[in-house]
Scaffold this motif. Structure first.
Motif, PDB file in Angstrom:
ATOM      1  N   TYR A  67      36.818  36.989  42.657  1.00 48.75           N
ATOM      2  CA  TYR A  67      36.688  37.551  44.006  1.00 48.75           C
ATOM      3  C   TYR A  67      36.300  36.449  45.004  1.00 48.75           C
ATOM      4  CZ  TYR A  67      36.804  42.329  42.162  1.00 48.75           C
ATOM      5  OH  TYR A  67      37.185  43.504  41.556  1.00 48.75           O
ATOM      6  N   LYS A  68      36.487  36.748  46.272  1.00 50.57           N
ATOM      7  CA  LYS A  68      36.011  35.888  47.347  1.00 50.57           C
ATOM      8  C   LYS A  68      35.487  36.764  48.476  1.00 50.57           C
ATOM      9  CE  LYS A  68      40.498  35.532  49.681  1.00 50.57           C
ATOM     10  NZ  LYS A  68      41.528  34.607  50.204  1.00 50.57           N
ATOM     11  N   VAL A 122      33.539  41.673  49.069  1.00 48.26           N
ATOM     12  CA  VAL A 122      34.388  40.669  48.423  1.00 48.26           C
ATOM     13  C   VAL A 122      35.719  41.317  48.038  1.00 48.26           C
ATOM     14  CG1 VAL A 122      32.495  39.249  47.558  1.00 48.26           C
ATOM     15  CG2 VAL A 122      33.341  41.155  46.163  1.00 48.26           C
ATOM     16  N   ILE A 123      36.735  40.473  47.853  1.00 48.89           N
ATOM     17  CA  ILE A 123      38.077  40.975  47.543  1.00 48.89           C
ATOM     18  C   ILE A 123      38.739  40.048  46.531  1.00 48.89           C
ATOM     19  CG2 ILE A 123      39.172  39.686  49.430  1.00 48.89           C
ATOM     20  CD1 ILE A 123      40.963  42.166  49.894  1.00 48.89           C
ATOM     21  N   ASN A 124      39.588  40.603  45.661  1.00 48.87           N
ATOM     22  CA  ASN A 124      40.333  39.769  44.713  1.00 48.87           C
ATOM     23  C   ASN A 124      41.803  39.692  45.108  1.00 48.87           C
ATOM     24  OD1 ASN A 124      41.570  42.167  43.863  1.00 48.87           O
ATOM     25  ND2 ASN A 124      40.358  42.313  41.980  1.00 48.87           N
ATOM     26  N   LYS A 184      38.391  45.644  46.336  1.00 52.30           N
ATOM     27  CA  LYS A 184      37.164  45.237  46.989  1.00 52.30           C
ATOM     28  C   LYS A 184      35.930  45.718  46.229  1.00 52.30           C
ATOM     29  CE  LYS A 184      38.848  45.050  51.781  1.00 52.30           C
ATOM     30  NZ  LYS A 184      38.636  45.556  53.168  1.00 52.30           N
ATOM     31  N   TRP A 201      26.991  44.869  42.841  1.00 50.57           N
ATOM     32  CA  TRP A 201      28.218  45.227  43.550  1.00 50.57           C
ATOM     33  C   TRP A 201      28.658  46.647  43.177  1.00 50.57           C
ATOM     34  CZ3 TRP A 201      29.790  41.983  47.290  1.00 50.57           C
ATOM     35  CH2 TRP A 201      29.337  40.652  47.232  1.00 50.57           C
TER      36      TRP A 201
END
Length: 289
Positions: A58-59, A229-231, A236, A264
């Motif tokens: 993720y970022k 965060v999202i991959n 998300k 998360w």
């Protein structure tokens, strides 16, 4: 001898049953594995962003500097391990659901409960960013009460469900009077008024920092998304914080259901989402205007 034969017989039955229920053992192993915690926590860090590590793959979703989203993500935290303290300076009865305490004071009047804490955080952001004219909330009656009018000296006259405003105080734009205004909002607004007033987010894929998971009612509950965060698949994960009743420290919550990604959360509309010591059974989301 009879006791020995009985023991051997019982052991044989146990082995047969254990073999037949082998999937149960596998399921048990899966449960045990899921309980093993993945360390996403930096205990020596003092902001939301630095306290919690990004899960692998993720970022963080980028937001403009100075935005409400970045304000939340960089909110200051007390030292790791700090307790949740109630408005009357007593320890909250359960300390097992959080991984951080936000640096936001809890008034001793007991008014700053779950919805009120988020109202304050939003209002403080607008105040600090010279957007004071945007500070305003509906009472549960549906009547709008703005900071500008309050600062000009207008006060509500409440008669049952009927609310009128009259200029009965001198103009006062001080920060101390701003907190008087917030105390008024805490008294006459809450999860129900926020749910009725604010825009709904019907697609969970559109959720972003600052959006809120809400159950409008008396009692109801509300928590706010404070990181995102999202991959590569577009999936998300989110961090959440909450105030609570009785009025207490705002705190960054653990995910007690899926400890492999805690703190998360995966969020879905209409889903059952347990958050710390409260469960949203029909999850809805709203966004500040």
């Amino acid at each position: 001898m009879k006791k020995l034969i009985l023991i051997l017989s019982l052991l044989s039955v146990f082995v047969i049953v254990a073999y037949q229920f082998k999937p149960v053992k596998q399921a048990t192993n899966m449960i045990v594995g899921s309980i093993e915690k993945t360390n996403h926590i930096n205990e020596d860090s003092l902001t939301i962003k630095s306290r919690v590590n990004i899960p692998e793959g993720y970022k963080r979703v980028d937001y403009p500097k100075g935005s409400f989203e970045e304000y939340l993500r960089n909110y200051k935290l007390k030292a790791y391990g700090s307790k949740i303290i109630n408005y009357d300076n007593t320890d909250y009865f359960w300390q097992g659901g959080h991984i951080g305490i936000l640096e936001i004071p809890v008034p001793s009047n007991g008014l700053q409960q779950c919805a009120d804490a988020l109202i304050r955080i939003r209002s403080e952001y607008l105040w600090d960013n010279n957007r004071k004219d945007e500070i305003g909330f509906n009472f549960t009656s549906g009547d709008y009460c703005s900071w500008d009018k309050y600062a000009d000296g207008y006060r509500p006259i409440i008669n049952g469900n009927k609310v009128t405003f009259s200029k009965s105080a001198s103009k006062n734009e001080s920060k101390a009077n701003f907190y008087n205004y917030l105390n008024l909002i805490y008294m006459y607004a809450g999860t129900l008024s926020l749910y009725n007033e604010l825009p709904k987010i019907n697609d969970a894929k559109q959720l972003k920092l600052g959006d809120m998971l809400i159950k409008g009612g008396s009692p109801g509950h509300i928590v706010m998304i404070c990181d995102e965060v999202i991959n590569d698949k577009g999936e998300k994960l989110f961090l959440l914080f909450q105030g609570n009743t009785p009025a207490q420290n705002v705190h960054l919550v653990k995910n007690l259901v899926d400890t492999t990604i805690s703190p998360w959360y995966k969020l879905e509309k209409d889903a059952v989402i347990p958050v710390s010591n409260y469960t949203f059974y029909d999850s809805k989301f709203v966004r500040f205007k």
